[in-house]
Scaffold this motif. Structure first.
Motif, PDB file in Angstrom:
ATOM      1  N   LEU C 169     -13.155   6.175 -12.526  1.00 14.69           N
ATOM      2  CA  LEU C 169     -14.120   5.148 -12.668  1.00 14.69           C
ATOM      3  C   LEU C 169     -14.308   4.102 -12.258  1.00 14.69           C
ATOM      4  CD1 LEU C 169     -17.248   5.239 -13.115  1.00 14.69           C
ATOM      5  CD2 LEU C 169     -17.327   4.844 -15.709  1.00 14.69           C
ATOM      6  N   GLU C 170     -13.081   3.410 -13.110  1.00 16.57           N
ATOM      7  CA  GLU C 170     -13.106   2.036 -13.401  1.00 16.57           C
ATOM      8  C   GLU C 170     -12.598   1.182 -11.291  1.00 16.57           C
ATOM      9  OE1 GLU C 170     -11.071   1.724 -17.794  1.00 16.57           O
ATOM     10  OE2 GLU C 170     -10.028   1.565 -16.616  1.00 16.57           O
ATOM     11  N   ARG C 171     -11.763   2.316 -10.671  1.00 18.78           N
ATOM     12  CA  ARG C 171     -11.091   1.824  -9.682  1.00 18.78           C
ATOM     13  C   ARG C 171     -12.465   2.166  -8.798  1.00 18.78           C
ATOM     14  NH1 ARG C 171      -5.768   2.150  -8.968  1.00 18.78           N
ATOM     15  NH2 ARG C 171      -5.901   0.888  -7.444  1.00 18.78           N
ATOM     16  N   GLY C 172     -13.384   2.250  -9.700  1.00 15.41           N
ATOM     17  CA  GLY C 172     -14.829   2.671  -8.070  1.00 15.41           C
ATOM     18  C   GLY C 172     -14.993   3.780  -7.418  1.00 15.41           C
ATOM     19  N   TRP C 173     -13.623   4.974  -8.128  1.00 16.57           N
ATOM     20  CA  TRP C 173     -13.438   6.128  -6.847  1.00 16.57           C
ATOM     21  C   TRP C 173     -14.129   6.786  -7.065  1.00 16.57           C
ATOM     22  CZ3 TRP C 173      -7.914   6.633  -8.376  1.00 16.57           C
ATOM     23  CH2 TRP C 173      -7.584   6.172  -7.502  1.00 16.57           C
TER      24      TRP C 173
END
Lengths: 302, 302, 302, 302, 302
Positions: C169-173
């Protein structure tokens, strides 16, 4: 659904009249033969009791499974009641309508009326009656045309519900979460419909039915020989009474296990659909009285 | 699934013909020995009845569990019907398509046809038949290649569904909530598939099967000695009839408990898949008639 | 899980050999005493039948509950199969990866392999074996260190799953809805794990076990006195056969009710974990053959 | 929960000692009267067997329902285990904490410790013990004050959970979907709590208990008259043994049906709460050893 | 709900006093006729035992289904307790209220009080009492007017809940996910309501009731002839005791199966509603004591 009281005796015994007639003739002829020809076979009661073990096992098994089907059918229709109310509540309270526009009002009413119609339509198609009958009171002409070329009318109506949902989203009347949520209710209605079809179309394992008949007759044929030695000619009423008990338990299960056959023991889908209509009309603030009449006699309700 | 009527007697008794032959020979030889050699053992009926307690306990237990497996299999396929309809409804009404583009139309049709194919594919792989057979009518060439190197073809098809979902999201045809919601339906289809595999692969506790046979034979071997004293040579038909009752109840359970074996008592997965196809084609406004033919005789349906 | 055929007789009767030896000695000594000392007590069969009522009640009750535990264990592992597939499908199709980056690819593979490992790990810890054994083939070194200081290794692996979810989620995946959705699958895996632990750790009400033994022995001790009068010295095999029937039903239930004990009647958790591995590897397009070997003999599978 | 072995005989028969004493006195006095006064009534065994039908029906019914309550209680506590783990996992992995701030760390620890406390608190209030006892090790002073004026302490703790959730949302530590998702877990804990209260507060239909006692005594009073004719004075141990079997089955059901009464047959809520604490502490990387000690003897666990 | 102790004997036997009177008269007259007219018929006990098989089958079946209805009713009301708490918790913690405004505070209190009222209203309408009675303490005047023209008052209250939800969303007090989530709780309340109505309105298959009566009487009529030969005039109390056992089991089932009839065996809906009120008031920090008094005697609770 059979009501609590006043079930006519003729209804109860009418279901097993051929069986009882046969038993009466059979028991009588044994007595006649016995009196005239000095028949010797006296069977000890323990012998038919062995078969009795198998019968009680099979009847207990069957009554339970038949009741489960009947009760599941009722549970499904209870879920339909709940989901119809929930769906209508969401139609009335999810749709944004700050200006109380006439367009939205008509849209809501059309939608909820379609849900009223769906219940009747599903009930009628489960009972192998014309699923369209009387639906024009609840559906618009456009809807009637749409469902016309579908075999599965209730499924077509759910598709119309979903198309309206799409329309409402496109118009901005509901938001994206609400669409997904309301679609869940359509999914639940679709599940309920499928469950009814499953009960309707799945034949209770036929061989059990045959074994039970085979066992009861085998049991019953021995009875007069057992009872003759104690009761003489009075074995006839005894044999009839005992046979009646087993035949009735069996018949009751046969009737319960198929709850969508337009019989007095049916799940009362028409009166449930009518109850839903009354509720939805009041949620719509509509004072009309439902036109459908559930056929009801003094001892049952459909 | 056995149909309601016309089950040939040969089918019913064919299942236990070796058992009955053995019982007939055994009972006859007891009578012959008795008549010729003045055999003395007369067993009171109460003795086999002790074993009868164990038998009825085991048979009742087994019938219930076997029925539960059979009914669960039917419930799972009912859920597959519902989820196929729901999935197709969502494909048709979730996808944004303001310009009625041909591309999206083809995409929707391809997707729904894959769902038609999935049902046949699952049914065939459960019955240990070639899961690919006939699928080329429902799948694109690309899909056929994709599933080629998978052992579990239905699972591969679900993966293709999910990839299409991703594609639709990337193209902006559906929104993020709709993706998650439609993925839930794929998850439900995946659950149904896994449940079928569970029933298929889990052997009913084998030792119960052995104990039941052991008990029924032990019971049956005593029967002629019990009945001889009352019926003389007529004990032979009695012994056969009683043994048949118990053997049949046992056999019925054996058949019910494995509902994906390509036998007449199977869950009718092919005709269910065909029903789904009819429904989905009508939702697609496709007038074609399904090509699959469920093999059906006058007394059963597969 | 016992397979369908070829169960050795020694396995079946090996489970009750001490009980049968005792019964044989007891019945023989009654016959010897009777022949030599002119023992008088002949018990009518109706007397032990009273106790028989209690036994059949208790055995029926126990068999049902034991089967339910066994079947529930199998259902839970079926759910684990489904959720493993669903989780891997979501890992492969939820993650946005427009550029087919190597980093994401490695991330996905690491994640799915951890899920493969989780299944073996759970199976081994339920069977009181070393839960770490062989896990290094599926987990990274970092993961191995992380779970090292945890008592409940499978729970620690789920925590790693959730941390990866956070990372993705943090990496935007993945987006926020997908995180919540995939977390639901982790929650379902966590539920399945807890259900297995419940079955593993909950002792079937011990007193029932005691009452059943007490009743069967009390029943069996009376048998020779009942049968002596009809069969003479042949009461010995009869007594043994009847006692064997009841002891076997009882033993079968004892084995079924604890399905994670590394016994032939176990839920076959290792081969299920292996099935999952095969499926997930094919979803990953990985051609490797699983290294784990489910211990399997000709009559059972673990 | 009773453990597998070493249940003292005194525990088992201690539960029915008054009943057995009464039976012993009664059976003895019948023998004495019979020997001295030449009592004539000999009842055939078939007569008490009629009542035996009713008893076995009632006992089978009752054992099943009691077991279901006991097993449901265990299932609920299993769900509490799972939801505690899930809730803690979500606290640790949902909260955004890019800077590893001390504030958030303390917040997470406080939250998870409250969940540990909740389990003990619920267990104690179900057993009618002081629900606050020992909670100060898990709750902050503020929390202790908050729950002080609530009758239903576990419910108050859930409200605190929900307030923390609101706080975390307002601070931007979690997003809106995560709030709703974590609130679902609180809802599940609330459901589990309510289910325990339901089992605790719902009296098993009292009249069944009365009918069973009435039937067993009626049955037992006839026994000596049946057995006297076969066993003479040895009817006394036989009568006691048979009566003991029925009384024990009844007592076992009575104990199972109320699983939160601080008795050895209870659901072991304290040791379950301790297991949860161990798991959560390891998830928190906290090396402390739980202080609570589940009271455990050599044959049971609370 | 019947409480654990002190159930008056008059209550228990009052339910079958006419049946027992009839049996007493019948058994006595058989004895009188026998003594005076030298009646010859002595029926062996095995004959009524055949009917006994059917009775035990039917009574066991019926007790189980009646208990299931009763227990399901209790489960539903347990769910209502849980959902009321959850709904109130969400009202208090979902609503954004950074300035602690009086308006929102009043809004929350009004909402939670309506939920308190809903429980009483549902309970009263299930018991066919005036559903409005006493509701003015919980509802605003506006609400009272709104529900006035609805037949189904509890459903109308749920509609008011949903309208408030819409209002809160429009005012920005809750966000879109929270609306959908809270609407799910309203849906669950709606489901619980519908389930109660289903139990209330579905008549237990009437024919079973008839067959059971028919069988018990047929059985009972034979009893004196069986017992006369062993007990002489003492057959009268024996016949009465045996008949009482069967009649009581039947009556108990009749009472359990309809749990909303304002009888002592009812689900205690009023006291459950009161418990909810106490919980919700404490969540609201309201010190008032509920005004409703559940009617309670020394042996039951409503």
């Amino acid at each position: 659904m059979l009501l609590k009281n006043n079930i006519p005796v003729s209804y109860v015994f009418g279901k097993i009249k051929f069986e009882l007639l046969f038993v009466a003739l059979y028991a009588s002829s044994i007595s006649i033969i016995h009196d005239n020809y000095d028949l010797q076979i006296g069977i000890p009661i323990a012998v038919p009791m062995i078969v009795g073990t198998a019968i009680s096992l099979l009847l207990g098994f069957r009554s339970n499974q038949a009741y489960d089907r009947w009760w599941e059918a009722r549970i499904i229709w209870g879920a339909i009641v709940n989901d119809s109310r929930t769906f209508s509540r969401q139609i009335l309270t999810f749709i944004k309508d700050p200006e109380y526009s006439v367009e939205i009002n008509i849209f809501q009413e059309k939608w909820i009326k379609r849900q009223m119609g769906w219940n009747y339509c599903l009930g009628q198609s489960l009972r192998d009656k014309d699923p369209d009958e009387g639906l024009n009171k609840y559906l618009t002409k456009h809807d009637m045309v749409f469902i016309n070329h579908h075999d599965n009318k209730p499924n077509a109506l759910l598709q119309l519900h979903a198309l309206d949902l799409k329309y409402a989203l496109e118009r901005g009347w509901i938001n994206e979460y609400q669409q997904v949520k309301m679609d869940s209710i359509i999914t639940r209605l679709c599940d309920s419909m499928g469950k009814c079809e499953r009960i309707k179309k799945t034949v209770f394992p036929t061989t059990y039915t045959m074994y039970i008949h085979f066992s009861i007759y085998f049991f019953m044929l021995q009875l007069p020989f057992c009872l003759l030695q104690y009761f003489g000619v009075f074995q006839i009423p005894f044999t009839i009474a005992i046979a009646a008990a087993f035949f009735l338990i069996d018949k009751m299960a046969v009737h319960l296990q198929d709850p969508f056959e337009n019989k007095p023991t049916d799940t009362p889908v028409t009166s449930i659909a009518r109850t839903i209509e009354v509720n939805l009309r009041q949620m719509l603030d509509d004072k009309e009285i439902p036109e459908y009449k559930a056929s009801q006699t003094h001892f049952y309700q459909l």
